[in-house]
Design a protein around this motif. Structure first.
Motif, PDB file in Angstrom:
ATOM      1  N   MET A  74      26.392  -7.545   8.779  1.00  0.00           N
ATOM      2  CA  MET A  74      25.137  -7.236   8.105  1.00  0.00           C
ATOM      3  C   MET A  74      25.414  -7.129   6.615  1.00  0.00           C
ATOM      4  SD  MET A  74      23.122  -3.640   8.252  1.00  0.00           S
ATOM      5  CE  MET A  74      21.841  -3.261   7.071  1.00  0.00           C
ATOM      6  N   GLU A  75      24.570  -7.780   5.815  1.00  0.00           N
ATOM      7  CA  GLU A  75      24.613  -7.611   4.374  1.00  0.00           C
ATOM      8  C   GLU A  75      23.247  -7.145   3.913  1.00  0.00           C
ATOM      9  OE1 GLU A  75      25.854 -11.041   2.161  1.00  0.00           O
ATOM     10  OE2 GLU A  75      27.443 -11.502   3.589  1.00  0.00           O
ATOM     11  N   TYR A  76      23.231  -6.287   2.925  1.00  0.00           N
ATOM     12  CA  TYR A  76      21.972  -5.931   2.293  1.00  0.00           C
ATOM     13  C   TYR A  76      22.191  -5.856   0.790  1.00  0.00           C
ATOM     14  CZ  TYR A  76      23.650  -1.050   2.386  1.00  0.00           C
ATOM     15  OH  TYR A  76      24.378   0.097   2.226  1.00  0.00           O
ATOM     16  N   TYR A  77      21.119  -6.151   0.044  1.00  0.00           N
ATOM     17  CA  TYR A  77      21.266  -6.269  -1.399  1.00  0.00           C
ATOM     18  C   TYR A  77      19.955  -5.910  -2.096  1.00  0.00           C
ATOM     19  CZ  TYR A  77      18.894 -10.731  -0.651  1.00  0.00           C
ATOM     20  OH  TYR A  77      17.986 -11.694  -0.287  1.00  0.00           O
ATOM     21  N   ASP A  78      20.061  -5.639  -3.387  1.00  0.00           N
ATOM     22  CA  ASP A  78      18.902  -5.354  -4.214  1.00  0.00           C
ATOM     23  C   ASP A  78      18.413  -6.687  -4.781  1.00  0.00           C
ATOM     24  OD1 ASP A  78      17.070  -4.732  -6.204  1.00  0.00           O
ATOM     25  OD2 ASP A  78      18.242  -3.052  -6.981  1.00  0.00           O
ATOM     26  N   PRO A  79      17.260  -7.187  -4.316  1.00  0.00           N
ATOM     27  CA  PRO A  79      16.794  -8.496  -4.768  1.00  0.00           C
ATOM     28  C   PRO A  79      16.369  -8.536  -6.239  1.00  0.00           C
ATOM     29  CG  PRO A  79      15.152  -7.469  -3.364  1.00  0.00           C
ATOM     30  CD  PRO A  79      16.368  -6.580  -3.333  1.00  0.00           C
ATOM     31  N   ALA A  80      16.260  -7.399  -6.874  1.00  0.00           N
ATOM     32  CA  ALA A  80      15.982  -7.386  -8.309  1.00  0.00           C
ATOM     33  C   ALA A  80      17.240  -7.729  -9.112  1.00  0.00           C
ATOM     34  CB  ALA A  80      15.456  -6.012  -8.739  1.00  0.00           C
ATOM     35  N   HIS A  81      18.429  -7.647  -8.442  1.00  0.00           N
ATOM     36  CA  HIS A  81      19.698  -7.895  -9.128  1.00  0.00           C
ATOM     37  C   HIS A  81      20.537  -9.000  -8.489  1.00  0.00           C
ATOM     38  CE1 HIS A  81      19.274  -4.367 -11.712  1.00  0.00           C
ATOM     39  NE2 HIS A  81      18.748  -3.777 -10.657  1.00  0.00           N
ATOM     40  N   ARG A  82      20.291  -9.365  -7.244  1.00  0.00           N
ATOM     41  CA  ARG A  82      21.097 -10.356  -6.533  1.00  0.00           C
ATOM     42  C   ARG A  82      20.200 -11.297  -5.730  1.00  0.00           C
ATOM     43  NH1 ARG A  82      23.638  -8.605  -9.714  1.00  0.00           N
ATOM     44  NH2 ARG A  82      25.561  -7.419  -9.662  1.00  0.00           N
ATOM     45  N   GLU A  83      20.712 -12.488  -5.472  1.00  0.00           N
ATOM     46  CA  GLU A  83      20.126 -13.480  -4.569  1.00  0.00           C
ATOM     47  C   GLU A  83      18.774 -14.049  -4.999  1.00  0.00           C
ATOM     48  OE1 GLU A  83      21.289 -14.730  -1.455  1.00  0.00           O
ATOM     49  OE2 GLU A  83      23.151 -13.631  -1.602  1.00  0.00           O
ATOM     50  N   LEU A  84      17.819 -13.184  -5.299  1.00  0.00           N
ATOM     51  CA  LEU A  84      16.448 -13.644  -5.522  1.00  0.00           C
ATOM     52  C   LEU A  84      15.939 -13.421  -6.943  1.00  0.00           C
ATOM     53  CD1 LEU A  84      15.016 -12.439  -2.097  1.00  0.00           C
ATOM     54  CD2 LEU A  84      15.447 -14.802  -2.824  1.00  0.00           C
ATOM     55  N   VAL A  85      16.828 -13.122  -7.856  1.00  0.00           N
ATOM     56  CA  VAL A  85      16.429 -12.870  -9.244  1.00  0.00           C
ATOM     57  C   VAL A  85      15.693 -14.097  -9.788  1.00  0.00           C
ATOM     58  CG1 VAL A  85      17.261 -12.403 -11.577  1.00  0.00           C
ATOM     59  CG2 VAL A  85      18.332 -11.272  -9.616  1.00  0.00           C
ATOM     60  N   GLY A  86      14.471 -13.865 -10.278  1.00  0.00           N
ATOM     61  CA  GLY A  86      13.677 -14.934 -10.864  1.00  0.00           C
ATOM     62  C   GLY A  86      12.927 -15.801  -9.868  1.00  0.00           C
ATOM     63  N   LEU A  87      13.090 -15.535  -8.572  1.00  0.00           N
ATOM     64  CA  LEU A  87      12.440 -16.371  -7.556  1.00  0.00           C
ATOM     65  C   LEU A  87      11.196 -15.724  -6.959  1.00  0.00           C
ATOM     66  CD1 LEU A  87      15.633 -17.742  -5.787  1.00  0.00           C
ATOM     67  CD2 LEU A  87      14.152 -18.922  -7.432  1.00  0.00           C
ATOM     68  N   TYR A  88      11.036 -14.432  -7.166  1.00  0.00           N
ATOM     69  CA  TYR A  88       9.827 -13.723  -6.771  1.00  0.00           C
ATOM     70  C   TYR A  88       9.824 -12.410  -7.535  1.00  0.00           C
ATOM     71  CZ  TYR A  88      11.530  -9.843  -3.847  1.00  0.00           C
ATOM     72  OH  TYR A  88      12.080  -8.668  -3.403  1.00  0.00           O
ATOM     73  N   GLU A  89       8.704 -11.726  -7.522  1.00  0.00           N
ATOM     74  CA  GLU A  89       8.595 -10.452  -8.234  1.00  0.00           C
ATOM     75  C   GLU A  89       8.873  -9.310  -7.264  1.00  0.00           C
ATOM     76  OE1 GLU A  89       8.567  -8.151 -11.330  1.00  0.00           O
ATOM     77  OE2 GLU A  89       8.164 -10.292 -11.566  1.00  0.00           O
ATOM     78  N   PRO A  90      10.082  -8.723  -7.306  1.00  0.00           N
ATOM     79  CA  PRO A  90      10.395  -7.648  -6.361  1.00  0.00           C
ATOM     80  C   PRO A  90       9.557  -6.400  -6.626  1.00  0.00           C
ATOM     81  CG  PRO A  90      12.169  -7.901  -7.946  1.00  0.00           C
ATOM     82  CD  PRO A  90      11.184  -8.998  -8.221  1.00  0.00           C
ATOM     83  N   LEU A  91       9.248  -5.710  -5.536  1.00  0.00           N
ATOM     84  CA  LEU A  91       8.533  -4.441  -5.615  1.00  0.00           C
ATOM     85  C   LEU A  91       9.536  -3.300  -5.477  1.00  0.00           C
ATOM     86  CD1 LEU A  91       5.496  -5.193  -3.264  1.00  0.00           C
ATOM     87  CD2 LEU A  91       5.583  -5.320  -5.770  1.00  0.00           C
ATOM     88  N   PRO A  92       9.216  -2.124  -5.986  1.00  0.00           N
ATOM     89  CA  PRO A  92      10.088  -0.976  -5.744  1.00  0.00           C
ATOM     90  C   PRO A  92      10.241  -0.776  -4.234  1.00  0.00           C
ATOM     91  CG  PRO A  92       8.421  -0.442  -7.381  1.00  0.00           C
ATOM     92  CD  PRO A  92       8.049  -1.785  -6.808  1.00  0.00           C
ATOM     93  N   GLY A  93      11.454  -0.558  -3.785  1.00  0.00           N
ATOM     94  CA  GLY A  93      11.706  -0.359  -2.357  1.00  0.00           C
ATOM     95  C   GLY A  93      12.033  -1.624  -1.600  1.00  0.00           C
ATOM     96  N   ASP A  94      12.092  -2.784  -2.279  1.00  0.00           N
ATOM     97  CA  ASP A  94      12.494  -4.029  -1.613  1.00  0.00           C
ATOM     98  C   ASP A  94      14.005  -4.031  -1.396  1.00  0.00           C
ATOM     99  OD1 ASP A  94       9.936  -5.041  -1.550  1.00  0.00           O
ATOM    100  OD2 ASP A  94      10.325  -6.711  -2.922  1.00  0.00           O
ATOM    101  N   VAL A  95      14.430  -4.478  -0.225  1.00  0.00           N
ATOM    102  CA  VAL A  95      15.848  -4.623   0.115  1.00  0.00           C
ATOM    103  C   VAL A  95      16.021  -5.983   0.770  1.00  0.00           C
ATOM    104  CG1 VAL A  95      17.761  -3.750   1.514  1.00  0.00           C
ATOM    105  CG2 VAL A  95      16.162  -2.145   0.455  1.00  0.00           C
ATOM    106  N   GLY A  96      16.950  -6.772   0.251  1.00  0.00           N
ATOM    107  CA  GLY A  96      17.270  -8.062   0.854  1.00  0.00           C
ATOM    108  C   GLY A  96      18.268  -7.881   1.987  1.00  0.00           C
ATOM    109  N   MET A  97      18.220  -8.774   2.963  1.00  0.00           N
ATOM    110  CA  MET A  97      19.084  -8.628   4.140  1.00  0.00           C
ATOM    111  C   MET A  97      19.540  -9.985   4.663  1.00  0.00           C
ATOM    112  SD  MET A  97      18.927  -8.939   7.775  1.00  0.00           S
ATOM    113  CE  MET A  97      17.231  -8.792   8.280  1.00  0.00           C
ATOM    114  N   HIS A  98      20.785 -10.025   5.130  1.00  0.00           N
ATOM    115  CA  HIS A  98      21.354 -11.151   5.883  1.00  0.00           C
ATOM    116  C   HIS A  98      22.061 -10.551   7.090  1.00  0.00           C
ATOM    117  CE1 HIS A  98      20.972 -13.825   2.416  1.00  0.00           C
ATOM    118  NE2 HIS A  98      21.658 -12.971   1.685  1.00  0.00           N
ATOM    119  N   PHE A  99      22.088 -11.283   8.193  1.00  0.00           N
ATOM    120  CA  PHE A  99      22.925 -10.855   9.308  1.00  0.00           C
ATOM    121  C   PHE A  99      23.485 -12.084   9.999  1.00  0.00           C
ATOM    122  CE2 PHE A  99      19.165 -11.780  11.679  1.00  0.00           C
ATOM    123  CZ  PHE A  99      19.559 -12.020  12.985  1.00  0.00           C
TER     124      PHE A  99
END
Length: 183
Positions: A74-99
């Motif tokens: 399991m991986e989890y990340y802050d999409p405001a800083h990793r993976e999705l930066v500039g690809l969507y507008e993250p909301l407070p409380g968003d967490v990215g996930m891979h498994f």
């Protein structure tokens, strides 16, 4: 995290990039892990990638155990800083996930769904997590179906450097409605 499921107990522990490196290498280079995009990686490449994650305050990796034996990643990340930066507008409380579920010659019916359900439950134990974000390859229809089963709603396709992805979101309420989870 520890959860007893229909397939038995699932637990998570911090990933040790060096001690778990050989095991992870066999998982991410298996043909069934093609969407993980590490098919040609050497063990040292896998260790280096997970050492970078371990050193990153915005990205984390956990090893999942089934009945005490390694069975998923399991991986989890802050999409405001990793993976999705500039690809969507993250909301407070968003967490990215891979498994990633470990390859096996003896698949257990319902195992992958139990894993994603446990992963999501773990993420939502953090009261700061409002919504989980995923971005699987658009052609990975099996994971789209699985994601929808736990409450993800597809939003739109995005172009990442390595793939065309389907951006999908799952709120705490959507997860609870899809799975009956009470947390």
């Amino acid at each position: 995290m520890s959860a007893t499921t229909a397939i038995g107990p699932l637990t998570l522990r911090p990933l040790d990039p060096v001690a778990d490196g050989a095991l992870l290498h066999t998982w991410v280079t298996d043909p069934k892990a093609a969407y993980w995009m590490m098919q040609d990686a050497r063990q040292e490449d896998v260790e280096r990638a997970y050492l970078e994650i371990a050193a990153d305050e915005h990205h984390h990796a956990l090893l999942g155990l089934h009945d005490g034996a390694p069975a998923f990643l399991m991986e989890y990340y802050d999409p405001a800083h990793r993976e999705l930066v500039g690809l969507y507008e993250p909301l407070p409380g968003d967490v990215g996930m891979h498994f990633l579920v470990a390859p096996t010659d003896r698949p257990v019916h319902g195992f992958t769904r139990a894993v994603i359900t446990a992963v999501m439950a773990h993420l939502f134990t953090d009261p700061a997590t409002e919504r989980v974000v995923v971005e699987p390859d658009v052609s990975n229809t099996a994971v789209h179906t699985l994601n929808e089963a736990v409450g993800f709603v597809p939003h739109h396709e995005i172009q990442k450097p390595e793939k065309k992805a389907l951006l999908s979101f799952c709120t705490r309420q959507q997860f609870a409605a899809a799975t009956g989870a009470t947390r």
